[in-house]
Design a protein around this motif. Structure first.
Motif, PDB file in Angstrom:
ATOM      1  N   UNK A  10      -1.832   1.288  22.715  1.00  0.00           N
ATOM      2  CA  UNK A  10      -0.559   1.261  22.194  1.00  0.00           C
ATOM      3  C   UNK A  10      -0.837   1.222  20.538  1.00  0.00           C
ATOM      4  N   UNK A  11       0.131   1.868  19.945  1.00  0.00           N
ATOM      5  CA  UNK A  11      -0.084   1.934  18.323  1.00  0.00           C
ATOM      6  C   UNK A  11       0.442   0.312  17.947  1.00  0.00           C
ATOM      7  N   UNK A  12      -0.253  -0.176  16.896  1.00  0.00           N
ATOM      8  CA  UNK A  12       0.037  -1.623  16.413  1.00  0.00           C
ATOM      9  C   UNK A  12      -1.282  -2.259  16.454  1.00  0.00           C
ATOM     10  N   UNK A  13      -1.242  -3.506  16.429  1.00  0.00           N
ATOM     11  CA  UNK A  13      -2.532  -4.180  16.363  1.00  0.00           C
ATOM     12  C   UNK A  13      -2.824  -5.105  17.455  1.00  0.00           C
ATOM     13  N   UNK A  14      -3.889  -5.536  17.638  1.00  0.00           N
ATOM     14  CA  UNK A  14      -4.391  -6.438  18.834  1.00  0.00           C
ATOM     15  C   UNK A  14      -5.458  -7.299  18.092  1.00  0.00           C
ATOM     16  N   UNK A  15      -5.043  -8.753  18.004  1.00  0.00           N
ATOM     17  CA  UNK A  15      -5.863  -9.544  17.407  1.00  0.00           C
ATOM     18  C   UNK A  15      -6.660 -10.311  18.400  1.00  0.00           C
ATOM     19  N   UNK A  16      -7.884 -10.537  18.478  1.00  0.00           N
ATOM     20  CA  UNK A  16      -8.524 -11.323  19.294  1.00  0.00           C
ATOM     21  C   UNK A  16      -9.513 -12.477  18.617  1.00  0.00           C
ATOM     22  N   UNK A  17      -9.675 -12.187  17.398  1.00  0.00           N
ATOM     23  CA  UNK A  17     -10.448 -12.969  16.367  1.00  0.00           C
ATOM     24  C   UNK A  17      -9.585 -14.554  16.377  1.00  0.00           C
ATOM     25  N   UNK A  18     -10.237 -15.773  16.819  1.00  0.00           N
ATOM     26  CA  UNK A  18      -9.456 -16.926  16.656  1.00  0.00           C
ATOM     27  C   UNK A  18      -8.741 -17.036  15.417  1.00  0.00           C
ATOM     28  N   UNK A  19      -9.802 -16.782  14.243  1.00  0.00           N
ATOM     29  CA  UNK A  19      -8.839 -17.084  12.855  1.00  0.00           C
ATOM     30  C   UNK A  19      -7.903 -16.090  12.499  1.00  0.00           C
TER      31      UNK A  19
END
Ligand code: FAD
Ligand code: MLT
Ligand code: ZN
Length: 469
Positions: A10-19
């Motif tokens: 999908x376009x957009x962002x996917x955050x996986x970093x805990x910070x």
């Protein structure tokens, strides 16, 4: 399926970093901290649908989030680390403003204050207004059925919504963005999603009502000997000002004290600080002069009748903002004063003074010395009936008494035929309260709706209606 299979779909962002994820996982009150497999920030409704389909296929719980200003813990995940947090903040387009139809169609991530500005630029008013308007989103406002300070005249978020676009729990997009005042074609699906706290689907856009922009607003603080006197003032204001009365908020003396202690730069505009006080706002369609005459007339009559002991009318817009700032900073002031126990109650307006007197006495008897920080939307029967530790303490052990204080308060609300959540929703904070005070029939109907719309139970599980949700 591993989370990186979602990446790039999908376009957009996917955050996986805990910070990177951390700011999304703690609530505004710093009371609830959760864990997530990822934070997704999709760009469009279609992207939201892609993310939801992925979660549905992998039985991953979804926690929708807007501005993360919710007060009941419903906007952050639990500690299991299984959920995906779905932030709507990148869906922030204004799709259409139709001044003649008095509607605008906006995406869920639009910040409330920005929408107020968009309406004003179109010579219209979008009246939803609350202390968090600089960061809360219209999607969150609708999902909590937010109230705020203009409900008395314009209603809450539900009453301001004409249509919704929603991504359902199985990832389909329902486009119900009709800007019609009349549409009787089957069940009102819109009203199911408003106030559902993200437990039935994801709101991705809304068509909301616009109103004529008033020529001027005139604001005053009035000191009243008691809330009973405030009610007489309210009745007179409604009888003489009619639809021009747009706000009627209250602070009680401990609130005025805490404001002075915690935010001394905010100047109290009257000599009188030891009695209850009411903030009145009048919106005049014709002129500021007409508004001033009407408000002065009301206050003169009230003083002669003994309902008001002191009053200050804002001389200009700057002073009006100063007056509002005292009310809008109540939440922050109480937060600064240490631990607090919050309630967001509503009782019939005609009974609110009795409710406060009776419940204050019950809490003072059970917990001598605590401070009753009672303030809020007196005109529509909704008070933030909050409790702070005794003056000079910060309530380190305050959680210990929270359950007992809740019980005294909510049992009293129930006895006054009121609601234990007027505008903030049940969330985590009050999820057990629905089962305690609602009938078996009501719970059965709500369960049937939840089962029908989210059979896998992936939409914000454990929030609002609790376990069966
Ligand atoms: P969030 O906090 O992000 O989420 C709230 C709930 O809505 C959660 O259950 C979340 O899962 C769900 N949700 C969010 N976006 C969506 C979406 N697009 N689709 C489906 N579900 C979604 N509230 C009032 O009603 N009246 C007040 O006067 C008021 N004053 C406040 C003053 C301050 C200083 C603060 C900090 C808060 C105040 N609030 C008030 C509480 C809060 O601002 C409201 O509940 C607001 O509506 C939350 O909006 P949000 O975008 O921050 O939602
Ligand atoms: C308010 O009216 O200020 C809010 O609902 C926030 C609160 O309850 O503190
Ligand atoms: Zn409120």
């Amino acid at each position: 399926m591993p989370i990186h299979s979602l990446q790039g779909s999908f376009s957009g962002r996917l955050l996986t970093d805990p910070a990177d994820m951390a700011p999304f996982l703690i609530d505004w009150r710093k009371r609830w901290t959760g864990k997530a497999i990822a934070v997704a920030l999709p760009d469009t409704s279609e992207d939201v649908a892609t993310v939801v389909r992925w979660c549905a296929a992998n039985q991953v719980p979804i926690v929708p989030q807007g501005g993360n200003t919710g007060m009941s813990g419903a906007c952050v995940p639990d500690g299991s680390g299984r959920a995906l947090l779905l932030s709507l903040t990148r869906l922030n387009r204004v799709r259409e403003v139709d001044a003649l139809n008095n509607t605008m169609t906006v995406e869920a991530g639009c910040i409330l204050q920005n929408l107020q500005d968009v309406a004003r630029d179109a010579n219209r008013l979008f009246p939803l207004s609350l202390g968090a308007e600089g960061s809360c989103t219209i999607g969150g406002n609708l999902s909590t059925n937010a109230g705020g300070v203009a409900v008395l005249r314009y209603g809450n978020a539900r009453e301001l919504c004409l249509g919704l676009e929603v991504v359902t729990a199985d990832g389909e997009i329902w486009n119900g963005l009709r800007g019609l005042r009349k549409d009787n074609t089957g069940y009102d699906l819109r009203d199911l999603f408003v106030g559902a706290e993200g437990t039935l689907g994801v709101i991705t856009a809304a068509t909301v009502k616009l109103f004529p922009l008033p020529a001027a607003k005139v604001t005053a603080w009035a000191a009243v000997p008691s809330l009973h006197h405030a009610m007489q003032l309210l009745e007179r204001a409604q009888n003489t000002l009619g639809a021009r009365l747009t706000a009627f908020e209250a602070l009680t003396p401990p609130c005025i004290d805490i404001l002075g202690e915690q935010l001394p730069h905010l100047r109290w505009p009257m000599d009188e600080r030891a009695t209850d006080a009411v903030l009145i706002e009048l919106s005049d369609p014709d002129s500021e002069a007409a508004g001033r005459v009407a408000l002065e007339g009301l206050l003169e009559h009230a003083m002669e009748a003994g309902w008001v002991s002191d009053a200050a009318i804002a001389a200009n817009l700057t002073q009006s903002r100063e007056f509002w700032s005292l009310r809008e900073h109540m939440t922050e002031a109480q937060q600064r004063a240490g631990k607090n126990i919050k309630h967001d109650i509503a009782v019939p307006v005609s009974r609110i003074a009795d409710f406060v007197a009776q419940t204050n006495a019950a809490i003072a008897k059970a917990f001598p010395g605590v401070r009753m920080i009672v303030f809020g939307h007196l005109g529509d029967g909704n008070l933030h009936y909050n409790v702070s530790p005794p003056k000079g303490t910060r309530g380190e052990d305050f959680e210990v008494i929270e359950g007992a204080v809740n019980r005294i308060t909510h049992d009293a609300v129930h006895a006054f035929n009121g609601s234990v959540s007027a505008e903030h929703g049940l969330g985590v904070l009050r999820r057990g309260e629905a089962a305690r005070y609602k009938s078996a029939v009501e719970l059965k109907l709500m369960h049937a709706i939840k089962q029908a719309l989210d059979p896998q139970g992936i939409m914000n599980p454990g929030k609002a209606l609790g376990d069966f949700a």
